[in-house]
Design a protein around this motif. Structure first.
Motif, PDB file in Angstrom:
ATOM      1  N   LEU A   1       0.811  -1.215   0.000  1.00  0.00           N
ATOM      2  CA  LEU A   1       0.000   0.000   0.000  1.00  0.00           C
ATOM      3  C   LEU A   1       0.845   1.265   0.000  1.00  0.00           C
ATOM      4  CD1 LEU A   1      -2.724  -1.114   2.566  1.00  0.00           C
ATOM      5  CD2 LEU A   1      -3.043  -0.784   0.115  1.00  0.00           C
ATOM      6  N   GLY A   2       2.154   1.099  -0.008  1.00  0.00           N
ATOM      7  CA  GLY A   2       3.012   2.241   0.242  1.00  0.00           C
ATOM      8  C   GLY A   2       3.256   3.181  -0.913  1.00  0.00           C
ATOM      9  N   GLU A   3       3.188   2.691  -2.149  1.00  0.00           N
ATOM     10  CA  GLU A   3       3.538   3.535  -3.290  1.00  0.00           C
ATOM     11  C   GLU A   3       2.387   3.595  -4.266  1.00  0.00           C
ATOM     12  OE1 GLU A   3       6.071   5.294  -3.172  1.00  0.00           O
ATOM     13  OE2 GLU A   3       7.398   4.295  -1.754  1.00  0.00           O
ATOM     14  N   ALA A   4       2.148   4.784  -4.819  1.00  0.00           N
ATOM     15  CA  ALA A   4       1.033   4.956  -5.752  1.00  0.00           C
ATOM     16  C   ALA A   4       1.496   5.137  -7.186  1.00  0.00           C
ATOM     17  CB  ALA A   4       0.173   6.136  -5.332  1.00  0.00           C
ATOM     18  N   SER A   5       2.692   5.596  -7.391  1.00  0.00           N
ATOM     19  CA  SER A   5       3.140   5.815  -8.757  1.00  0.00           C
ATOM     20  C   SER A   5       3.979   4.641  -9.228  1.00  0.00           C
ATOM     21  CB  SER A   5       3.959   7.105  -8.856  1.00  0.00           C
ATOM     22  OG  SER A   5       5.293   6.902  -8.446  1.00  0.00           O
ATOM     23  N   SER A   6       3.949   4.402 -10.506  1.00  0.00           N
ATOM     24  CA  SER A   6       4.722   3.296 -11.047  1.00  0.00           C
ATOM     25  C   SER A   6       6.214   3.541 -10.861  1.00  0.00           C
ATOM     26  CB  SER A   6       4.375   3.095 -12.523  1.00  0.00           C
ATOM     27  OG  SER A   6       4.527   4.296 -13.250  1.00  0.00           O
TER      28      SER A   6
ATOM     29  N   ARG B   1       7.091   2.799  -7.310  1.00  0.00           N
ATOM     30  CA  ARG B   1       7.025   1.358  -7.065  1.00  0.00           C
ATOM     31  C   ARG B   1       8.316   0.679  -7.488  1.00  0.00           C
ATOM     32  NH1 ARG B   1       4.266  -0.776  -3.751  1.00  0.00           N
ATOM     33  NH2 ARG B   1       6.414  -0.636  -3.027  1.00  0.00           N
ATOM     34  N   CYS B   2       8.823   1.062  -8.602  1.00  0.00           N
ATOM     35  CA  CYS B   2      10.038   0.455  -9.117  1.00  0.00           C
ATOM     36  C   CYS B   2      11.290   0.904  -8.379  1.00  0.00           C
ATOM     37  CB  CYS B   2      10.184   0.754 -10.615  1.00  0.00           C
ATOM     38  SG  CYS B   2       9.344  -0.448 -11.683  1.00  0.00           S
ATOM     39  N   HIS B   3      11.185   1.940  -7.588  1.00  0.00           N
ATOM     40  CA  HIS B   3      12.342   2.442  -6.848  1.00  0.00           C
ATOM     41  C   HIS B   3      12.158   2.279  -5.343  1.00  0.00           C
ATOM     42  CE1 HIS B   3      12.978   4.229 -10.804  1.00  0.00           C
ATOM     43  NE2 HIS B   3      14.259   4.299 -10.475  1.00  0.00           N
ATOM     44  N   SER B   4      11.364   1.300  -4.960  1.00  0.00           N
ATOM     45  CA  SER B   4      11.156   1.026  -3.546  1.00  0.00           C
ATOM     46  C   SER B   4      11.231  -0.475  -3.318  1.00  0.00           C
ATOM     47  CB  SER B   4       9.788   1.565  -3.102  1.00  0.00           C
ATOM     48  OG  SER B   4       8.756   0.884  -3.790  1.00  0.00           O
ATOM     49  N   SER B   5      11.054  -0.871  -2.084  1.00  0.00           N
ATOM     50  CA  SER B   5      11.085  -2.299  -1.740  1.00  0.00           C
ATOM     51  C   SER B   5       9.710  -2.728  -1.250  1.00  0.00           C
ATOM     52  CB  SER B   5      12.133  -2.549  -0.650  1.00  0.00           C
ATOM     53  OG  SER B   5      13.417  -2.241  -1.119  1.00  0.00           O
ATOM     54  N   PRO B   6       8.910  -3.328  -2.109  1.00  0.00           N
ATOM     55  CA  PRO B   6       7.566  -3.739  -1.680  1.00  0.00           C
ATOM     56  C   PRO B   6       7.619  -4.755  -0.555  1.00  0.00           C
ATOM     57  CG  PRO B   6       7.797  -3.860  -4.067  1.00  0.00           C
ATOM     58  CD  PRO B   6       9.164  -3.657  -3.507  1.00  0.00           C
ATOM     59  N   THR B   7       6.548  -4.839   0.175  1.00  0.00           N
ATOM     60  CA  THR B   7       6.495  -5.766   1.303  1.00  0.00           C
ATOM     61  C   THR B   7       5.683  -7.013   1.024  1.00  0.00           C
ATOM     62  OG1 THR B   7       4.594  -4.582   2.225  1.00  0.00           O
ATOM     63  CG2 THR B   7       6.787  -3.899   2.967  1.00  0.00           C
TER      64      THR B   7
END
Length: 125
Positions: free
Chosen positions: A99-104, A107-113
């Motif tokens: 739920l942390g990122e809204a932009s594509s 999303r690609c520059h973060s670490s999803p959980t």
């Protein structure tokens, strides 16, 4: 909540594959969803991400003109179309979100959980 990647396999250089990310336990309504890959001896990297709010996609330059990410609402899947595959595309591919990122791009520059089981892609002659 489960994510499951499928569609991997062994292909020759120049061939294509389509990966599918299916969700169970929730509809794919997370703000942004991404495909990531891990290759032996290399760091995990994002290859394609999609914002479910506006269907805007982001792909890094090394796959930008070969890969495409899309959403199939009727099947509740996020698909990764991979064309002109190269040996360096070999790896385990995962779909991931939270739920942390809204932009594509984010999303690609973060670490999803939330990660699904991966699918192996091998490109070799």
């Amino acid at each position: 909540v489960q994510l499951q990647a499928s569609g991997g396999g062994l292909v020759q250089p120049g061939e294509s594959l389509t990966l599918s990310c299916a969700a169970s336990g929730f509809t794919l309504n997370r703000p942004a969803i991404g495909w990531f890959r891990e290759a032996h001896g290399k760091e995990r990297e994002a290859v394609a991400c999609l914002s479910t709010n506006n269907d805007i996609t982001y792909l890094p330059d090394f796959v930008k003109y070969r890969f495409a990410i899309s959403r199939d609402k009727s099947q509740n899947t996020i698909n990764l179309q991979m064309n002109n595959l190269r040996p360096e595309d070999t790896g385990v591919y995962y779909c991931a979100t939270d739920l942390g990122e809204a932009s594509s791009y984010a999303r690609c520059h973060s670490s999803p959980t939330e990660w699904g089981m991966g699918t192996q892609v091998t490109v070799s002659s």
